[in-house]
Design an enzyme around this catalytic site. Sequence first.
Site, PDB file in Angstrom:
ATOM      1  N   HIS A  34     -70.257  -4.013  13.848  1.00  0.00           N
ATOM      2  CA  HIS A  34     -70.500  -3.160  12.679  1.00  0.00           C
ATOM      3  C   HIS A  34     -71.065  -3.994  11.517  1.00  0.00           C
ATOM      4  O   HIS A  34     -71.973  -3.566  10.811  1.00  0.00           O
ATOM      5  CB  HIS A  34     -69.193  -2.511  12.198  1.00  0.00           C
ATOM      6  CG  HIS A  34     -68.579  -1.563  13.187  1.00  0.00           C
ATOM      7  ND1 HIS A  34     -67.440  -1.870  13.899  1.00  0.00           N
ATOM      8  CD2 HIS A  34     -68.941  -0.320  13.575  1.00  0.00           C
ATOM      9  CE1 HIS A  34     -67.122  -0.851  14.682  1.00  0.00           C
ATOM     10  NE2 HIS A  34     -68.014   0.094  14.510  1.00  0.00           N
ATOM     11  N   LYS A 146     -75.661  -0.369  21.403  1.00  0.00           N
ATOM     12  CA  LYS A 146     -74.663  -0.197  22.461  1.00  0.00           C
ATOM     13  C   LYS A 146     -74.515   1.281  22.811  1.00  0.00           C
ATOM     14  O   LYS A 146     -74.362   1.639  23.966  1.00  0.00           O
ATOM     15  CB  LYS A 146     -73.305  -0.774  22.067  1.00  0.00           C
ATOM     16  CG  LYS A 146     -72.350  -0.772  23.263  1.00  0.00           C
ATOM     17  CD  LYS A 146     -71.000  -1.324  22.919  1.00  0.00           C
ATOM     18  CE  LYS A 146     -70.139  -0.298  22.251  1.00  0.00           C
ATOM     19  NZ  LYS A 146     -69.683   0.806  23.124  1.00  0.00           N
TER      20      LYS A 146
END
Length: 281
Positions: A34, A146
């Site tokens: 993140h 992802k």
Amino acid sequence: MKVIHDIAALRQWRRQLTGPLGFVPTMGNLHAGHLSLVRLAQQHAQHVAVSIFVNPLQFGAGEDFDRYPRTLAADIEQLESVGTGLLFAPDAATLFPIPQTCHIELPPLAQDLCGRSRPGHFRGVATIVMKLLQLLQPDMACFGKKDYQQLTLIRLMAEAFNVPIEILGGETLRADDGLALSSRNQYLSAGQREQAAQLYATLTSVAAQVQRHGLHDLTRLENEAEAALATAGWQPDYIRVRDRRLDPPQAATRDLVVLGAARLGETRLIDNLEFIVTTPG
Ligand code: PAF
């Protein structure tokens, strides 16, 4: 970093902002992946906002909504450490003042791949992302590669609804053994964690075989890869080779991605690998 929980304060903050805004939507429980998206946004925009909201619309019955890790205090520390400008962390009553009866309808890709075993998942993702984009009004937004199918569908949605925004995909961050970083990795037992890199190893092996032999025998390769995972104790959901728009590749396609989803015990892991093939199909 400013932390805002309600919509009126968010709109006021947005109105006074001058210069481009980058946005990273998250469900919290932040990890290095993140933070790399925050850094990517910082490279492209003067201001960066992050949202944290565990979105009930994207979890199916029996999925991990209730036990999804909620770690706001630690998340705030991490966001501050990378110089995030704003955190928007609403609760469900703030985002859903009325029941969410309007949803984003997505193209058939939403029912393919992860959509087969998670019906309604991408509709829930798209609906909350559209709400957040309306609230934040960013100039660009970053999503991790992802979640390749999610990124692809959000790009399609933004284009289809003329959302004036640039969507950027951030590279997947991996542990030393290749396991893609994910909040769900913490559900794994020590033994499962040792085994978990097999998913990425499988994708790497499929990509290498396609690069060596071309595209003509894809179904056999995909089936063999799923069978190998099953033999190693996984419950494979799918292994598929697709073009970068996630359509089945044509013989002349060179830019590919191999995607996989499989369950290790109770934990469903996903991963993918972009690659280029030079051998004619
Ligand atoms: O990728 C995620 O964390 C979520 O699907 C997102 C984009 C924040 C929407 O809830």
